[in-house]
Design an enzyme around this catalytic site. Structure first.
Site, PDB file in Angstrom:
ATOM      1  N   ASP A 209       0.885  -1.164   0.000  1.00  0.00           N
ATOM      2  CA  ASP A 209       0.000   0.000   0.000  1.00  0.00           C
ATOM      3  C   ASP A 209       0.924   1.216   0.000  1.00  0.00           C
ATOM      4  O   ASP A 209       1.596   1.489   0.987  1.00  0.00           O
ATOM      5  CB  ASP A 209      -0.890   0.004   1.239  1.00  0.00           C
ATOM      6  CG  ASP A 209      -1.888   1.165   1.245  1.00  0.00           C
ATOM      7  OD1 ASP A 209      -1.632   2.168   0.540  1.00  0.00           O
ATOM      8  OD2 ASP A 209      -2.899   1.081   1.945  1.00  0.00           O
ATOM      9  N   HIS A 210       0.964   1.926  -1.124  1.00  0.00           N
ATOM     10  CA  HIS A 210       1.982   2.981  -1.265  1.00  0.00           C
ATOM     11  C   HIS A 210       1.817   4.094  -0.236  1.00  0.00           C
ATOM     12  O   HIS A 210       2.759   4.829   0.025  1.00  0.00           O
ATOM     13  CB  HIS A 210       1.961   3.562  -2.676  1.00  0.00           C
ATOM     14  CG  HIS A 210       0.771   4.434  -2.965  1.00  0.00           C
ATOM     15  ND1 HIS A 210      -0.415   3.952  -3.470  1.00  0.00           N
ATOM     16  CD2 HIS A 210       0.598   5.772  -2.828  1.00  0.00           C
ATOM     17  CE1 HIS A 210      -1.263   4.936  -3.631  1.00  0.00           C
ATOM     18  NE2 HIS A 210      -0.687   6.066  -3.246  1.00  0.00           N
ATOM     19  N   HIS A 272      -6.087   2.321   2.126  1.00  0.00           N
ATOM     20  CA  HIS A 272      -5.383   3.529   2.578  1.00  0.00           C
ATOM     21  C   HIS A 272      -5.933   4.054   3.901  1.00  0.00           C
ATOM     22  O   HIS A 272      -5.190   4.281   4.861  1.00  0.00           O
ATOM     23  CB  HIS A 272      -5.511   4.654   1.538  1.00  0.00           C
ATOM     24  CG  HIS A 272      -4.941   4.330   0.201  1.00  0.00           C
ATOM     25  ND1 HIS A 272      -3.919   3.439   0.026  1.00  0.00           N
ATOM     26  CD2 HIS A 272      -5.237   4.803  -1.033  1.00  0.00           C
ATOM     27  CE1 HIS A 272      -3.618   3.370  -1.267  1.00  0.00           C
ATOM     28  NE2 HIS A 272      -4.408   4.173  -1.919  1.00  0.00           N
TER      29      HIS A 272
END
Length: 520
Positions: A209-210, A272
């Site tokens: 998950d960036h 996120h």
């Protein structure tokens, strides 16, 4: 930080000596789906930033894998992406030697012979670049290809490290990074986890998950646990409520087919936003090892009570104005159904039933085509129980509650709002802001967040990656909402104009409890 007329107090920042960094073992990074935008704009620039910082091993290579025949142009195209998207000068002396380590392999992801050829190529790269048999497979493809790639890697013996030590005397390793979305509901996530775990051990899997690569997200833990003044008030006794906003001013950027099957709840909230929520609410881990951090995060998600559909709001943007320019509505976007029921906005109210947070409401909102691009966490504290300060007419002064605002993007930083006396003969109170801004304190960075995540995966550190328990825990919360929404189609879509803050029903979610969204 947010634009405001309130006075500001800017703290000094004392420079500190950087901690020594570890360098990964020699390895080759294999990127499936390398012809996509992610590789050129994010992954290769991030790898080159690591090279600039001397954080990559000397013996290193990159192999791009995709279906198109790009052997003659791939390396040059990646160089262009590093320069254009990575803030890199074309004359940088490290750039050409780095590009020389980039190769390409064309194959279909469901073609067994392509994996045989890839395996031979990787063996040749081991000899040419000294990468010692260590592999990091990055799945940057569409989700429908995940299963094929994972299964074929297993069938061709590419998922397990070579037996015995590598040429440098260390134990060989093979790891895989899998991009989101990891499933589209709880059942599909469990099925995909089962499928991946048949081929790779859990400690080989890095579900990325960036958002967790962003310095401001990692700084939440530092802010909480490295500063003794905050943790004592970080609980239900002092905090009134918490807001998390993940707003985008852009639309779906030509990704109609993807977004039609995703929507805001799947695309942003399940991953996120839930990660941000866990960092804000988790208990102090016993260490910052991956297993300890993951355990505390999962405890948070499992303590969240089932979210009733009445505590949710969905929206879809119609035509409007963004940055002074007219924009079309979601249903007019390319390859979107003209009567689409896909939400481009989602808002939730939830509670965490544990000793620290019981009774504190958490309000979440995420959406496309909103008034501005901003991701922010707002911690609003309770007002003082006894208001001593009164106006000249004897009425109580309007003392604003204390707020801690963590700006994840853009203008990354933290604001603390507190009350101060206005100079003069009266006892007038005005809110003032104490601001910390990353760019002002540490300088502007060209890093995109993937640097830390790629480096950690090469090092085998899974702290900032999702574990199957966490993935399934968050899907368990979101899937009932998705089912409830699917059973009850919306009649008034689109229900907010592009360039606004979403549907009015999202305001009512807070107003019924005497609260309102913080103005960003």
């Amino acid at each position: 930080m947010p634009t405001t007329t309130e006075p500001h107090i800017t703290p000094a920042v004392t420079p500190v000596s950087p901690q020594p960094e570890r360098t990964p073992d020699p390895c080759v990074v294999v990127i499936f789906g390398a012809s996509g935008d992610l590789t050129k704009r994010k992954l290769l620039p991030a790898l080159y930033h690591l090279e600039q910082a001397n954080l990559l091993p000397k013996d290193f290579a990159v192999v791009g894998v995709a279906r198109r025949p790009l052997e003659d142009s791939f390396a040059a195209d990646m160089k262009e992406g590093i320069v254009a998207g990575g803030g890199v000068e074309e004359s940088d002396p490290k750039l050409d030697p780095f590009v020389d380590k980039i190769q390409y392999h064309a194959m279909n992801f469901d073609d067994a012979s392509g994996y045989d050829a890839l395996n031979k190529l990787l063996a040749e790269i081991d000899k040419q670049f000294g990468t010692c048999g260590n592999r990091l497979f990055y799945l940057a493809t569409a989700p429908e290809y995940f299963s094929d790639i994972i299964n074929f890697l297993g069938q061709h013996g590419m998922s397990k490290p070579c037996v015995g030590p590598s040429s440098d005397g260390k134990k060989n390793w093979v790891r895989t990074i899998i991009e989101k979305p990891f499933g589209h509901d709880l059942d599909s996530a469990k099925a995909l986890n089962d499928e991946v775990n048949k081929v790779f051990d859990e400690d080989q899997i890095f579900r990325i998950d960036h958002y967790l690569g962003k310095e401001t997200v990692q700084n939440i833990l530092v802010f909480r646990f490295a500063n003794g003044i905050f943790e004592n008030v970080w609980n239900r006794n002092y905090i009134d409520h918490v807001e998390i906003t993940a707003a985008e001013s852009i639309g779906i950027e030509g990704r109609g087919p993807f977004y039609e099957t995703a929507g805001a709840l799947r695309d942003v909230v399940q991953n996120h936003v839930m990660e941000l929520l866990s960092f804000v609410t988790m208990e102090p881990p016993v260490s910052f090892e991956a297993s300890a951090v993951r355990a505390e995060k999962v405890k948070v998600w499992r303590a969240i009570q089932p979210i009733h559909p009445a505590d949710t709001v969905r929206g879809q943007y119609g035509p409007g104005t963004v940055d002074g320019k007219p924009v079309i509505g979601y249903r007019q976007e390319d390859r979107v159904h003209p009567r689409s029921q896909t939400e481009t906005y989602a808002a939730l109210r939830l509670e965490i039933e544990n000793w620290r947070w019981a009774g504190v409401p958490f309000y979440i909102r995420a959406g496309k085509r909103l008034a501005k691009r901003v991701t922010e966490i707002t911690i609003q504290f309770k007002k003082p129980p006894l208001l001593l300060f009164k106006g000249k007419d004897g009425s109580k002064a309007d003392v604003q509650p204390n707020i801690i605002s963590m700006r994840i993007q853009p203008d990354e930083g933290i604001t603390l709002r507190f009350g101060a006396k206005v100079p003069g003969q009266g006892m007038n109170i005005s809110p003032v802001n104490m601001d910390f801004n990353y760019a002002e304190s540490f300088g502007k960075s060209s890093a995109n967040g993937y640097e830390r995540l790629l480096l950690d995966a090469m090092l085998g550190d899974g702290t900032l990656f999702a574990h199957r328990d966490g993935v399934e825990a968050t899907w368990a919360l979101i899937t009932p909402i998705l089912k409830a929404w699917a059973e009850k189609p919306v009649k008034d879509f689109p229900n907010y104009a592009a360039g606004t803050w979403g549907p009015t029903a999202a305001d009512a979610l807070l107003e019924v409890e005497g609260r309102k969204w913080r103005k960003l």
